[in-house]
Scaffold this motif. Structure first.
Motif, mmCIF file in Angstrom:
data_model
loop_
_atom_site.group_PDB
_atom_site.id
_atom_site.type_symbol
_atom_site.label_atom_id
_atom_site.label_comp_id
_atom_site.label_asym_id
_atom_site.label_seq_id
_atom_site.Cartn_x
_atom_site.Cartn_y
_atom_site.Cartn_z
ATOM 1 N N PHE A 480 0.819 -1.211 0.000
ATOM 2 C CA PHE A 480 0.000 0.000 0.000
ATOM 3 C C PHE A 480 0.856 1.266 0.000
ATOM 4 O O PHE A 480 0.392 2.324 -0.442
ATOM 5 N N LEU A 485 -0.319 5.239 0.782
ATOM 6 C CA LEU A 485 -1.117 4.919 1.963
ATOM 7 C C LEU A 485 -0.216 4.480 3.110
ATOM 8 O O LEU A 485 0.752 3.736 2.896
ATOM 9 N N PHE A 514 -16.458 -2.455 -3.391
ATOM 10 C CA PHE A 514 -16.114 -2.094 -2.015
ATOM 11 C C PHE A 514 -17.373 -2.070 -1.158
ATOM 12 O O PHE A 514 -18.452 -1.667 -1.604
ATOM 13 N N ALA A 562 -7.502 8.749 0.571
ATOM 14 C CA ALA A 562 -7.329 7.332 0.896
ATOM 15 C C ALA A 562 -8.278 6.452 0.083
ATOM 16 O O ALA A 562 -7.884 5.400 -0.435
ATOM 17 N N LEU A 566 -7.166 3.607 -2.577
ATOM 18 C CA LEU A 566 -7.627 2.217 -2.508
ATOM 19 C C LEU A 566 -8.249 1.791 -3.836
ATOM 20 O O LEU A 566 -8.040 0.670 -4.314
ATOM 21 N N SER A 567 -9.016 2.686 -4.426
ATOM 22 C CA SER A 567 -9.601 2.387 -5.726
ATOM 23 C C SER A 567 -8.517 2.185 -6.774
ATOM 24 O O SER A 567 -8.580 1.250 -7.584
ATOM 25 N N THR A 569 -5.542 1.170 -6.323
ATOM 26 C CA THR A 569 -4.906 -0.123 -6.063
ATOM 27 C C THR A 569 -5.637 -1.243 -6.799
ATOM 28 O O THR A 569 -5.026 -2.084 -7.466
ATOM 29 N N LEU A 579 -9.948 -7.380 -0.358
ATOM 30 C CA LEU A 579 -9.267 -6.603 0.678
ATOM 31 C C LEU A 579 -10.095 -6.658 1.952
ATOM 32 O O LEU A 579 -11.332 -6.683 1.904
ATOM 33 N N LEU A 583 -10.104 1.462 8.010
ATOM 34 C CA LEU A 583 -9.699 2.812 7.636
ATOM 35 C C LEU A 583 -9.889 3.684 8.873
ATOM 36 O O LEU A 583 -11.015 3.970 9.277
ATOM 37 N N LEU A 592 -4.356 3.230 7.460
ATOM 38 C CA LEU A 592 -4.882 1.871 7.353
ATOM 39 C C LEU A 592 -4.429 1.071 8.564
ATOM 40 O O LEU A 592 -3.308 1.228 9.059
ATOM 41 N N PRO A 595 -4.304 -4.310 7.302
ATOM 42 C CA PRO A 595 -4.768 -4.644 5.956
ATOM 43 C C PRO A 595 -4.376 -6.064 5.550
ATOM 44 O O PRO A 595 -3.289 -6.541 5.873
ATOM 45 N N VAL A 597 -4.522 -8.283 1.891
ATOM 46 C CA VAL A 597 -4.794 -8.227 0.461
ATOM 47 C C VAL A 597 -4.857 -9.656 -0.074
ATOM 48 O O VAL A 597 -3.887 -10.407 0.053
#
Length: 787
Positions: A480, A485, A514, A562, A566-567, A569, A579, A583, A592, A595, A597
């Motif tokens: 990230f 991030l 999301f 943020a 994330l988008s 990413t 994910l 947040l 973050l 996290p 992934v």
């Protein structure tokens, strides 16, 4: 396929009813009778091997015996017969078929697949199976078995439910309301909601679209079609099943597409009145005109409940009303008094005409001895032209049919209660706000360097190569970090305003989605859950956070950045399939926590195509470093400067007419494009202040079937003759050819010698057009590229 041959369904020239019958109660008899009752004026051919004539029409024994190819065929026969019938129709040249019968068994469903296979070589489109039909009242084409015939109107109805379609048609018929088209999709084996939205988006006879559905079959196609339609006209959607866990996702998808979701069938029906009849430009505010104070109070309560706002009049408006109606207190609501006469309503509308701050005009009236409803209606018709933002009326107790129809004819919607009027207006405002969201120019955000993105992708791929399916701990923090991030230790932070649970999952239909969950501020109400479809930018991220009770307690920029990161990413690293993280939102920063992934070799496509970074290139041109890349919403200011730098004559040659300045809406259309269907490549250079300056732009807009794309080119006036146009044309030709489009076409004014020379040198063939002053160009992209 999408809109291919859908014009045959909505604008049929001839119709065949396969299985037409005279047996009472049979599907063939119902369909045949309805086509006759509708009064279709084109050739009409019944097909039935057991009959020689039917209602005076000669009957063909088989589809292959028809005298000509029908534009549309209605199939009322058993499923086993469908493949053979469609094969014969396709051979004749028929372009569309509506299957009225149901497919209930496994054998029936196999017949549907065989029917699609038979249709495919002929590009014959199939509606159904189990479709109530397709209705185009302006052509008197009632193709199917609707419960009644309906008149023409400005609203299109599209539904997955036969029962609801019949109910809506009957409801509208009883009120003298009509439709541009009505479609019952049935099983959507071929033609689906996205296809129909695509067609209706550019249908000049359709002013608004009402959509009822439970599921979306092809999310990317649906979202592209819905976004295109909502840019042009209101699209309202009803989805039943609020208890469905996926319902909130549909709400997010509808809003992202610019559609307005309604909660009940009654609301959707009211919009047939408001949108099909009215010419209302919904403002934020309204002026209420009535004769009775009790009615005014009732109406104000309804407007408050619907979220409507009555206008605060400036002094000139108050003065104008005082002069026109000296015996009335100039307040909003404007109460004319129990002794008000019809002409007082007209005087109020006329006095408000020059004062646009008064907003949309609402007239709510209960008939009195001094002001009978029919007389007030006639005054509204006479003064309707004064209502700048449109006029909506509510008559308690209703109106006689003749008066109602007269109001309709003048574009004045009539509702039966203030509550229905207020909710209808609120939905118009929702549409306007949603459309503005589609047209917003996002604030610029620092784009991640390609090297950082490549590093993140390398880490995801390295994990997969080692057999790992997720990144966590230090690996996730490093991953990230490439997107700006920050990850902090998992511990309670007393300074945190809120911890937002963030999840990404790969939805079977909408792809990566999301879900954001925030706890209730009071600890009593249910947690707030919001879905979001990537890609985001700061503007779209702001829409996600707008209704959060925590939004006003923090600086918004860190959270918006943020969410955007994330988008990015998810959009850039296609190995990311899931994910989970927290947040942590503090007053002045967002981080973050914990996290994880999840990665995999493949995942579903995004429902909305993100910015295609792979088409960015940098090259040397006349001693300058020029970047050629897809246009972005953030380019609006630079594009305004670019257009402003062009001479009037160059603008006339590009836009085929005299052009002044471009407003925000026009520029937003140029810079905010659906990359799934359109591409605009711009050539830019960096100025001394680091800002990008646009030198030229070339566009290609493909039809929904990706059969043909139309190009357009513009170069800054002071850069002509330096082969920048040739460079951009070669780029767009390569792009369109790579995406599998078959033809690239364009048009140019005959006097534009430079563009004609460029197009012919690039390999285009000149063609004639209907306008002698315009030359067409055409290039077959399937042919080998010219050296």
């Amino acid at each position: 396929m999408t809109v291919r041959n859908l014009d045959a369904l909505f604008r049929p020239q001839s119709v065949a009813v396969i299985g037409a019958s005279q047996r009472p109660g049979s599907v063939g008899a119902m369909v045949w009778t309805r086509v006759l009752q509708g009064g279709f004026a084109g050739p009409l051919w019944p097909v039935n091997p057991k009959l020689e004539t039917l209602d005076g029409y000669p009957v063909a024994a088989d589809a292959g015996d028809l005298p000509d190819a029908p534009t549309v065929a209605l199939l009322c026969t058993p499923p086993a017969t469908w493949p053979g019938i469609v094969h014969r129709l396709g051979g004749l040249g028929t372009r569309a078929a509506i299957i009225v019968g149901e497919a209930r068994s496994d054998a029936d469903r196999r017949a549907v697949q065989d029917t699609l296979a038979a249709a495919r070589p002929h590009l014959l489109r199939i509606v159904g199976p189990g479709s109530l039909g397709v209705i185009s009242p302006a052509l008197r084409a009632h193709l199917g078995a609707p419960s009644c015939t309906v008149p023409a109107g400005g609203v299109a109805w599209v539904s997955q439910s036969n029962a609801l379609t019949n109910a809506v048609l009957g409801w509208a018929h009883a009120r003298g309301l009509g439709f541009s088209h009505a479609v019952a999709l049935g099983g959507e084996a071929d033609v689906d909601a996205g296809d129909v939205l695509d067609y209706l988006a550019s249908d000049p006879g359709t002013r608004a679209i009402l959509l009822e559905l439970d599921t979306v079959r092809a999310a990317r196609k649906f979202m592209s079609a819905a976004r295109a339609a909502a840019r042009n006209k209101p699209v309202l959607a009803l989805r039943t099943g609020r208890a469905d866990p996926a319902d909130a996702l549909y709400t997010a998808a509808f809003r992202r597409a610019g559609m307005v979701r309604v909660d009940a069938l009654d609301d959707l029906l009211d919009e047939i009145e408001t949108l099909g009849v009215g010419r209302v430009a919904a403002s934020d505010t309204a002026t209420l005109i009535t004769s009775d104070r009790g009615v005014a109070t009732l109406a104000c309560d309804a407007f408050d409940a619907a979220g409507d706002t009555l206008a605060h009049w400036p002094q000139p408006t108050i003065d104008a009303l005082a002069r026109a109606l000296p015996h009335v207190a100039a307040n909003n609501p404007l109460v004319l008094g129990d002794d008000a006469r019809p002409e007082h309503f007209g005087a109020a509308l006329q006095a408000l005409a020059e004062h646009r701050a008064s907003g949309t005009a609402f007239v709510v009236h209960a008939s009195t001895h001094s002001a009978p409803a029919a007389d007030v209606a006639r005054v509204l018709i006479a003064h309707q032209r004064y209502a700048y933002r449109g006029l909506l009326a509510c008559f308690f107790g209703g109106l006689d049919a003749a008066t109602r129809d007269a109001l309709h004819a003048q574009g004045i919607p009539v509702h039966t209660t203030p509550q229905r009027l207020a909710r209808a207006f609120a939905r118009l405002v929702d549409y306007r706000l949603g459309r503005e969201l589609l047209m917003q120019t996002p604030e610029g955000s620092p784009a991640q360097l390609p090297a950082e993105i490549d590093a993140a992708q390398a880490e995801a791929r390295a994990a997969l190569a080692q057999g790992a399916t997720q990144l966590s701990g230090a690996a996730a923090a490093r991953f990230f970090g490439h997107f700006g991030l920050t990850v902090e230790e998992q511990q309670t932070d007393n300074e945190a305003i809120v911890d937002v649970a963030v999840e990404l999952h790969d939805d079977d239909n909408f792809g990566p989605v999301f879900r954001f969950t925030t706890p209730s501020p009071d600890g009593i109400a249910a947690p707030m859950r919001v879905y979001g479809l990537p890609p985001f930018n700061p503007t779209l991220a702001r829409d996600i956070t707008a209704n959060s009770p925590y939004a006003r307690r923090v600086a918004p920029e860190p959270t918006l950045a943020a969410l955007t990161a994330l988008s990015q990413t998810v959009c850039e690293i296609k190995e990311v399939v899931g994910l989970t993280l927290t947040l942590r939102v503090l007053k002045d920063r967002t981080t973050l926590v914990a996290p994880i992934v999840r990665v995999a070799a493949t995942r579903s496509r995004l429902a909305i195509m993100p910015y295609p970074r792979r088409f960015e290139t940098t090259l040397d041109w006349h001693g300058m470093r020029v970047t050629v890349r897809p246009i972005r919403p953030e380019d609006e200011a630079a594009h305004r400067a670019f257009v402003g730098s062009m001479t009037r004559d160059d603008l006339r040659l590009r836009f085929f007419g005299s052009v002044g300045s471009f407003d925000h809406t026009q520029l937003a259309r140029m810079t905010q494009i659906d990359y799934d269907r359109e591409m605009a490549l711009i050539a830019t250079i960096a100025n001394d202040d680091g800002m990008a300056s646009t030198l030229g732009v070339v566009r290609a807009v493909a039809d929904p079937d990706n059969e043909t794309a139309e190009f357009a080119l513009a170069i800054r006036s002071d850069l002509k003759g330096k082969r920048l146009g040739r460079l951009l044309m070669e780029k767009i030709i390569a792009y369109v050819r790579a995406r599998g489009t078959h033809w690239l076409v364009g048009e140019v004014l005959r006097e534009n010698a430079a563009m004609i020379a460029l197009a012919t040198s690039c390999g285009f063939t000149m063609t004639t057009t209907e306008d002698p002053g315009v030359i067409g160009f055409r290039m077959a992209l399937d042919a080998p590229a010219q050296p």
